[in-house]
Design an enzyme around this catalytic site. Structure first.
Site, PDB file in Angstrom:
ATOM      1  N   ILE A 184       0.839  -1.202   0.000  1.00  0.00           N
ATOM      2  CA  ILE A 184       0.000   0.000   0.000  1.00  0.00           C
ATOM      3  C   ILE A 184       0.874   1.252   0.000  1.00  0.00           C
ATOM      4  O   ILE A 184       2.068   1.194   0.309  1.00  0.00           O
ATOM      5  CB  ILE A 184      -0.980   0.009   1.196  1.00  0.00           C
ATOM      6  CG1 ILE A 184      -0.228  -0.045   2.519  1.00  0.00           C
ATOM      7  CG2 ILE A 184      -1.971  -1.129   1.092  1.00  0.00           C
ATOM      8  CD1 ILE A 184      -1.105   0.192   3.735  1.00  0.00           C
ATOM      9  N   CYS A 185       0.238   2.353  -0.325  1.00  0.00           N
ATOM     10  CA  CYS A 185       0.883   3.660  -0.415  1.00  0.00           C
ATOM     11  C   CYS A 185       1.688   3.924   0.857  1.00  0.00           C
ATOM     12  O   CYS A 185       1.178   3.668   1.949  1.00  0.00           O
ATOM     13  CB  CYS A 185      -0.192   4.720  -0.615  1.00  0.00           C
ATOM     14  SG  CYS A 185       0.430   6.396  -0.727  1.00  0.00           S
ATOM     15  N   PRO A 186       2.908   4.391   0.724  1.00  0.00           N
ATOM     16  CA  PRO A 186       3.610   4.889  -0.454  1.00  0.00           C
ATOM     17  C   PRO A 186       4.559   3.878  -1.090  1.00  0.00           C
ATOM     18  O   PRO A 186       5.304   4.218  -1.994  1.00  0.00           O
ATOM     19  CB  PRO A 186       4.402   6.074   0.103  1.00  0.00           C
ATOM     20  CG  PRO A 186       4.841   5.566   1.460  1.00  0.00           C
ATOM     21  CD  PRO A 186       3.637   4.755   1.965  1.00  0.00           C
ATOM     22  N   ASP A 240      -3.132  -1.728  -4.894  1.00  0.00           N
ATOM     23  CA  ASP A 240      -3.590  -0.626  -4.047  1.00  0.00           C
ATOM     24  C   ASP A 240      -4.452   0.324  -4.883  1.00  0.00           C
ATOM     25  O   ASP A 240      -3.965   0.910  -5.850  1.00  0.00           O
ATOM     26  CB  ASP A 240      -2.390   0.120  -3.479  1.00  0.00           C
ATOM     27  CG  ASP A 240      -2.771   1.260  -2.549  1.00  0.00           C
ATOM     28  OD1 ASP A 240      -3.981   1.428  -2.263  1.00  0.00           O
ATOM     29  OD2 ASP A 240      -1.860   1.977  -2.104  1.00  0.00           O
TER      30      ASP A 240
END
Length: 84
Positions: A20-22, A47
């Site tokens: 997931i981000c980042p 994501d």
């Protein structure tokens, strides 16, 4: 004792599914920094935020987002490394 050498003609594919981000963008940035100008990198992510993150990343860094698609929850981005 023969090691298989990577095929330089093969497309560079970065699999960041499950991250997931980042992390997807950070990993793509690292790979792109090691590629020759004009080289292509295809990123496969799951994501949902990546559909915002990768276009933004490309616009901020000067890399070109060549193609973007989604199939069965997998987002695919093809990025051309900027010159220089």
């Amino acid at each position: 004792m023969n090691e298989k050498q990577p095929d330089s003609s093969a497309a560079d594919i970065l699999d960041v599914k499950g991250l997931i981000c980042p992390l997807p963008v950070l990993k793509a940035r690292k790979i792109l920094s090691g590629l020759a100008p004009g080289a292509l990198l295809t990123v496969e992510a799951t994501d949902p935020a990546s559909v915002i993150d990768f276009p933004h990343f490309c616009s901020e860094t000067g890399h070109a987002l060549v193609e973007q698609s989604e199939t069965e929850g997998v987002y695919r981005f093809t990025i051309r490394r900027k010159a220089g």
